[in-house]
Write an enzyme that holds these catalytic residues in place. Sequence first.
Site, PDB file in Angstrom:
ATOM      1  N   ASP A 300       0.824  -1.208   0.000  1.00 26.52           N
ATOM      2  CA  ASP A 300       0.000   0.000   0.000  1.00 26.52           C
ATOM      3  C   ASP A 300       0.859   1.259   0.000  1.00 26.52           C
ATOM      4  O   ASP A 300       1.918   1.312   0.625  1.00 26.52           O
ATOM      5  CB  ASP A 300      -0.898  -0.017   1.242  1.00 26.52           C
ATOM      6  CG  ASP A 300      -1.816   1.180   1.321  1.00 26.52           C
ATOM      7  OD1 ASP A 300      -2.666   1.341   0.424  1.00 26.52           O
ATOM      8  OD2 ASP A 300      -1.685   1.970   2.278  1.00 26.52           O
ATOM      9  N   GLU A 353       1.118  -0.547  -5.158  1.00 30.85           N
ATOM     10  CA  GLU A 353       0.145   0.518  -5.408  1.00 30.85           C
ATOM     11  C   GLU A 353       0.958   1.808  -5.483  1.00 30.85           C
ATOM     12  O   GLU A 353       1.278   2.416  -4.467  1.00 30.85           O
ATOM     13  CB  GLU A 353      -0.902   0.602  -4.298  1.00 30.85           C
ATOM     14  CG  GLU A 353      -2.004   1.596  -4.618  1.00 30.85           C
ATOM     15  CD  GLU A 353      -2.418   2.476  -3.441  1.00 30.85           C
ATOM     16  OE1 GLU A 353      -3.363   3.258  -3.603  1.00 30.85           O
ATOM     17  OE2 GLU A 353      -1.787   2.405  -2.376  1.00 30.85           O
TER      18      GLU A 353
END
Length: 615
Positions: A300, A353
């Site tokens: 993330d 990401e």
Amino acid sequence: MLDTLVNDRISEFDLHLITQGRHERLWEVLGAHTVAGGSRFAVWAPNAREVQVVGDFNDWDGTPLKAQGPSGVWAGYVRGAAPGHRYKYRIHGADGRWVDHADPLARATETPPLTASVIDESAYEWGDSAWLAGRRSDHHARPMSVYEVHLGSWRPGLSYRELADQLVGYVADLGFTHVELMPVAEHPFGGSWGYQVTGYYAPTARFGSPDEFRYLIDRLHQAGIGVLLDWVPAHFPRDEWALAKFDGTALYEHPDPRRGEHPDWGSLVFNFGRYEVRNFLIANALYWLEEFHIDGLRVDAVASMLYLDYSREHGQWEPNAYGGNEHLEAIDFLRSLNETVYRQHPGAVMIAEESTAWPGVSRPVDWNGLGFGLKWNMGWMHDTLAYVGRDPVHRTFHHDELTWPTVYAFDEQFLLPISHDEVVHGKGSLIGRMPGDRWQKLAGLRGFLAYQWAFPGKQLLFMGCELADDREWSEQAGLDWTLSGERVPDLLRDLNRVYRESPALWARDTDPAGFGWIRHDDRASNVVSFLRHADGEVLACVVNFSGVPRLNYRLGLPAAGRWDEVVNTDAHCYGGSGVGNFGAVRAEDTPADGQPYSAEVHIGPYAAVWLRLST
């Protein structure tokens, strides 16, 4: 290893690896481990004045731990401390305060909002040996369509074991190859969706025990479904009982607030330049892969790690040693992370990401890349969603939003994400972005999904998009299972089936030679068409983004003969108007679109048609 804990001491070799930041099985030394009628506890707190362990086993009256030389590790044995007992570390910090902290390497926790760690020893016997044997092959060169799941709101109230009974069959029926679980590591606030982690080594107790989470993964694997896990190494919350100021100093976080505090999320940022902190995180990645058989990690907020000035104004950040804005320590951490994971688990997949144009995110480290296996294609997602959100009469003027992503489609190894982030915070649902009445919205959704599945890259779709819900997602409300999806699930089953059996759609995802435009410039008709090919298979995709059918549309094709219509999103069986090609078209010796042959194709409104050269 457990046998290195002798009496109250840890072996010198383990301590050496910890201080060097190279202990890849850190969870086997630190944390709580049951041995010989009790448990041994070990925790890293180098600046603490004293450390005690408190818990159910001593009536929460501290048992002192012993410092293990200059390593910063404290360890001790407590007779009677057993699995299921709650505990914390009572730390007399360098700041003079006593604070009770959860164990950073606890393998289980109380159910939030309670915050104690729990002694846990796994007794689970896995049944996924066949899956793990197959995982040794390269996942990047295999089909990957991912169903993203927030466990707490897929069907609210289900346990891990109940999810194993319901989620596994549902995903298998839709034909997805993988699920991606939004963060499962323990987190105190459910509204964070798991992205504010306090227990990096513990699956959340909201849905059951760690072994019950293992059972869910085992069942997914036995059904032929891979498991990806959202992982959050970029930041952590400020809760005093967790990692923040763990030994009375900035231990896990960077001491300089310009690097140690995140302005967007109000959280703390790991000190990526400290060996022991890097070790904590890299060992944690390995822990999920080894102890829970996770098949890959979606990392993330990578962009927030790469740039020192991320979301910071002038004067709020300090340049690196060379005067730049690159976070050199975080870059080195990410490279070490990926190198270690792929060395230990070559069949796993690491996914970034990452939302900027940072070069080489999915390039190997020895090619000066970050070493990820895949990168989320955020540019494709933003441009394509912007395009399909427009009324067809305006799409003509924004045709480049469809074609521009192919300029960089092969710069990285991409995954095309339609994630939870696109159906929250006022963005509405996926079907809600489509213009028109209900029938037109459904047709637009079907055509969009077929376009996504045919475009170069792996695919990810957030749960509930298949139900065609007009509401945006809420982790509190959960999905509305009174909706049928109005045959969108039927389309997804067929998309996944054809996708999995068609190497043309996945074998050369990262090779420009596996993709070619048929016609990219028919903006007047709102139509795009392209070829995908691999291993002797050729598949043509044509998408009509206008609200009217395109009849007798001349489509250039590379070979003569029969082209089978393998997908038509306007078919009656999906709720469409039934414009189609009676199962096939025949390419004639009439050049068109730079191709030596062509066929007349009927394409329904907002529809996609896939044609495969018949063998």
